[in-house]
Design an enzyme around this catalytic site. Structure first.
Site, PDB file in Angstrom:
ATOM      1  N   HIS A 189      43.574  45.636  39.513  1.00 26.92           N
ATOM      2  CA  HIS A 189      42.174  46.056  39.620  1.00 26.92           C
ATOM      3  C   HIS A 189      42.103  47.180  40.648  1.00 26.92           C
ATOM      4  O   HIS A 189      42.701  47.070  41.715  1.00 26.92           O
ATOM      5  CB  HIS A 189      41.297  44.871  40.052  1.00 26.92           C
ATOM      6  CG  HIS A 189      39.843  45.097  39.795  1.00 26.92           C
ATOM      7  ND1 HIS A 189      39.092  45.966  40.541  1.00 26.92           N
ATOM      8  CD2 HIS A 189      39.007  44.583  38.865  1.00 26.92           C
ATOM      9  CE1 HIS A 189      37.850  45.964  40.082  1.00 26.92           C
ATOM     10  NE2 HIS A 189      37.771  45.138  39.053  1.00 26.92           N
ATOM     11  N   GLU A 197      30.740  48.603  31.874  1.00 26.94           N
ATOM     12  CA  GLU A 197      31.946  48.663  32.706  1.00 26.94           C
ATOM     13  C   GLU A 197      32.910  49.672  32.100  1.00 26.94           C
ATOM     14  O   GLU A 197      32.709  50.125  30.977  1.00 26.94           O
ATOM     15  CB  GLU A 197      32.603  47.274  32.816  1.00 26.94           C
ATOM     16  CG  GLU A 197      31.901  46.372  33.821  1.00 26.94           C
ATOM     17  CD  GLU A 197      32.538  45.004  33.977  1.00 26.94           C
ATOM     18  OE1 GLU A 197      33.492  44.690  33.237  1.00 26.94           O
ATOM     19  OE2 GLU A 197      32.076  44.245  34.842  1.00 26.94           O
ATOM     20  N   HIS A 241      45.529  41.642  39.340  1.00 30.77           N
ATOM     21  CA  HIS A 241      44.274  41.040  38.898  1.00 30.77           C
ATOM     22  C   HIS A 241      44.424  40.139  37.669  1.00 30.77           C
ATOM     23  O   HIS A 241      43.816  39.083  37.593  1.00 30.77           O
ATOM     24  CB  HIS A 241      43.310  42.187  38.593  1.00 30.77           C
ATOM     25  CG  HIS A 241      41.926  41.768  38.236  1.00 30.77           C
ATOM     26  ND1 HIS A 241      41.140  41.006  39.072  1.00 30.77           N
ATOM     27  CD2 HIS A 241      41.168  42.012  37.134  1.00 30.77           C
ATOM     28  CE1 HIS A 241      39.961  40.801  38.511  1.00 30.77           C
ATOM     29  NE2 HIS A 241      39.961  41.383  37.323  1.00 30.77           N
ATOM     30  N   ARG A 255      43.997  44.948  29.230  1.00 36.00           N
ATOM     31  CA  ARG A 255      42.768  44.233  28.850  1.00 36.00           C
ATOM     32  C   ARG A 255      41.528  45.064  29.174  1.00 36.00           C
ATOM     33  O   ARG A 255      41.413  45.630  30.256  1.00 36.00           O
ATOM     34  CB  ARG A 255      42.702  42.911  29.612  1.00 36.00           C
ATOM     35  CG  ARG A 255      41.467  42.102  29.370  1.00 36.00           C
ATOM     36  CD  ARG A 255      41.498  40.861  30.228  1.00 36.00           C
ATOM     37  NE  ARG A 255      41.555  41.207  31.622  1.00 36.00           N
ATOM     38  CZ  ARG A 255      40.504  41.293  32.429  1.00 36.00           C
ATOM     39  NH1 ARG A 255      39.294  41.024  31.966  1.00 36.00           N
ATOM     40  NH2 ARG A 255      40.638  41.614  33.682  1.00 36.00           N
ATOM     41  N   ARG A 298      40.926  51.115  33.408  1.00 40.86           N
ATOM     42  CA  ARG A 298      41.281  50.521  34.695  1.00 40.86           C
ATOM     43  C   ARG A 298      42.656  50.972  35.211  1.00 40.86           C
ATOM     44  O   ARG A 298      42.816  51.254  36.395  1.00 40.86           O
ATOM     45  CB  ARG A 298      41.265  49.001  34.505  1.00 40.86           C
ATOM     46  CG  ARG A 298      41.223  48.223  35.741  1.00 40.86           C
ATOM     47  CD  ARG A 298      40.964  46.782  35.415  1.00 40.86           C
ATOM     48  NE  ARG A 298      39.549  46.492  35.360  1.00 40.86           N
ATOM     49  CZ  ARG A 298      39.056  45.276  35.220  1.00 40.86           C
ATOM     50  NH1 ARG A 298      39.855  44.247  35.099  1.00 40.86           N
ATOM     51  NH2 ARG A 298      37.764  45.088  35.191  1.00 40.86           N
TER      52      ARG A 298
END
Ligand code: SIN
Length: 535
Positions: free
Chosen positions: A230, A113, A337, A372, A276
């Protein structure tokens, strides 16, 4: 007689269940209060997976480096070490307890990811990782006679006596009347606050109540300004903002604008696998540049059989909305998110309020810093849930509080007139939530400024003047805490972006924000952030 239990765990996601199991292992009786069904939590919806350095090609030190670099200078190094090292052990234990992660030829499969330097994401049933973990933990908890569940019981506040958390007030699941439950200690594992935003990947239960309750009880909260958006939630008229996992991009999915052009390579070298927050802001910039409200996630390079096998839930959900992932680029845009901030804890889940512990998304050890790393949250819930349960168990000899002085006013439930009042207040509460969600999205969202935050805060103050029941008041409290912290931090770092202070400023701002009732906002050093929690 006011009911008692040894320990109360608020929340039945991965952190709450893992804490409960640890308490039961120590011989304590545990009552798990959960706002909805016991399966309903953010954990249940986690698709992509759980990060852990167990692959042959991986190393704990690399997982540590990736986590710290995503955290943009605010990670607590010791908390990260605990996460990545102990995480391996707790995952093996979870597998022993029956969690079935996807395998090929008997070997665990790891996917990649964004911002992970190695494939290290375990997944289950393709894209139903959270559901499989909850299944395994609930089965384990169900076999424990010491653990009981109280579902559809909405916890509203903590009871504090002589400076110690001694119980909770909650709404009775059947008659919706206030109830009191006393305990030797309380573990908050009530999850995040995504539902404060108009657009979110979170379920409706994620309203940040644990944070509001801890704040009202006098505990410190930290880093509330850091909310992660997100990049890819389904954006289709009439459909919920269903999460389209980062694992889709990890497996090779690309983002295209409305003209069908791939755009991420123009924004970052790592393109779709950039951190992200960068993908999120790039999408916002691209939508603005092309004057559109959506971009598209393109998986059409893959055949239907593969997509159906690897992402069964996502594939069938999209199909339900008339989109075949193998043929149709899917319209997506960012949605709230995850919140990196929360109730400040040490590495054992101790908050600044004696008797109160916290773990998972409701807590802030500093492990995620300002941003995160994808798929670290389930691991955090597992590791720090167990640690909080173990620490709380040390209070097993603490006597129960006397019911006198707890303000217990339990009654049989509302009569007909009171029921009508409740119905009216609940309609008012819905209106409040709707207004707050829109303000959060438009003014405390992906791009913030002094003007937008000040305006949001003044509207929150205005809303707070109306008589409100506890739940919408908690909602408003958390919204205002996020806005206040975002206004305080005059720089951009990780997931927090101020258009009026677009640069990261390590000289002044490499500190955590601490917010406490009646004490305003102060800062705490990043060095040993978790170790310096004072009770
Ligand atoms: C995802 O599957 O993209 C979400 C994973 C996460 O937020 O950790």
């Amino acid at each position: 007689m006011v009911p008692e239990t040894d320990f109360i765990v608020v929340g039945s996601g991965i952190a709450g269940l893992r804490a409960g199991l640890e308490l039961a292992r120590a011989g304590a009786g545990v009552t798990v209060l959960t706002k909805d069904r016991r399966e309903e939590s953010n954990t249940e919806y986690a698709q992509g997976g759980i990060a852990v350095a167990l692959a042959d090609t991986d190393e704990v030190s690399l997982h540590e480096e990736d986590t710290t670099s995503a955290g943009a200078g605010l990670c607590d190094e010791r908390a990260v070490e605990v996460l990545v090292e102990e995480g391996r052990w707790y995952i093996r234990e979870l597998i022993e307890w029956g969690a079935e992660f996807d395998r090929e030829g008997g070997r665990l499969l790891f996917t990649r990811e964004a911002a992970h330097s190695r494939p290290r994401i375990l997944h289950a049933h393709g894209d139903a990782t959270g559901r499989e973990i909850v299944r395994a933990l609930l089965a384990r908890a169900g076999a424990e006679r010491k653990i009981s569940f109280l579902a559809h019981a909405e916890t509203e506040s903590l009871i504090v006596q002589d400076g110690r958390a001694v119980g909770v007030r909650y709404l009775d699941p059947l008659v919706r009347a206030p109830r009191t439950l006393l305990a030797r200690g309380v573990v908050l594992a009530s999850g995040g606050a995504g539902a404060l935003y108009l657009h979110t990947t979170n379920p409706a239960v994620a309203t940040g109540d644990g944070m509001a309750m801890a704040f009202d009880a006098g505990a410190e909260l930290a880093d509330m300004e850091f909310v992660q958006f997100h990049p890819t939630a389904l954006n289709l008229e009439g459909a919920p903002r269903f999460l389209l996992s980062e694992a889709l991009r990890g497996e090779g999915g690309v983002l295209r604008n409305a003209a069908g052009k791939r755009f991420m390579p123009r924004y970052h070298d790592a393109a779709e696998l950039a951190p992200r927050d960068i993908v999120t802001r790039s999408i916002v910039a691209e939508m603005e540049r092309t004057a559109t409200r959506t971009v598209f996630l393109d998986m059409t390079a893959f055949d239907a059989a593969y997509l159906r096998r690897r992402f069964p839930k996502i594939y069938s959900t999209c199909l339900g909305f008339g989109l075949d992932l193998a043929r149709d680029p899917v319209p997506v845009s960012p949605a709230a998110h995850y919140i990196m901030g929360g109730v400040r804890t040490d590495l054992e889940g101790r908050t600044s309020l004696p008797g109160l512990y916290a773990a998972g998304e409701v807590a802030c050890t500093g492990v995620h810093g300002a941003n995160r790393l994808a798929s670290n949250s389930l691991l955090e819930g597992l590791v720090f849930g167990a640690r909080a349960g173990r620490a709380a168990a040390q209070d097993l000899a603490v006597p129960h509080a006397a019911a006198v002085g707890t303000g217990a006013t339990d009654d049989g439930g509302p009569g007909a007139t009171a029921r009508e009042d409740l119905r009216r207040m609940s309609a008012a509460a819905d209106a409040v939530r709707k207004r707050v969600r829109r303000l959060m999205w438009e003014r405390v969202g992906i791009l913030r400024s002094r003007a937008s935050l000040t305006r949001a805060l003044s509207e929150f103050e205005q809303i707070a003047r109306a008589p409100l029941r506890t739940a919408p008041r908690n909602f408003l409290t958390v919204a205002a805490l996020i806005a206040r912290a975002a206004l305080w931090r005059e720089e951009s770092r990780g997931a927090h972006f101020r258009v009026d202070f677009p640069a990261r400023d390590d000289g002044r701002w490499r500190v955590h924000s601490i917010i406490q009732k009646d004490a305003g906002i102060s800062s705490a050093e990043t060095v040993e952030f978790a170790a310096t929690v004072r009770q």
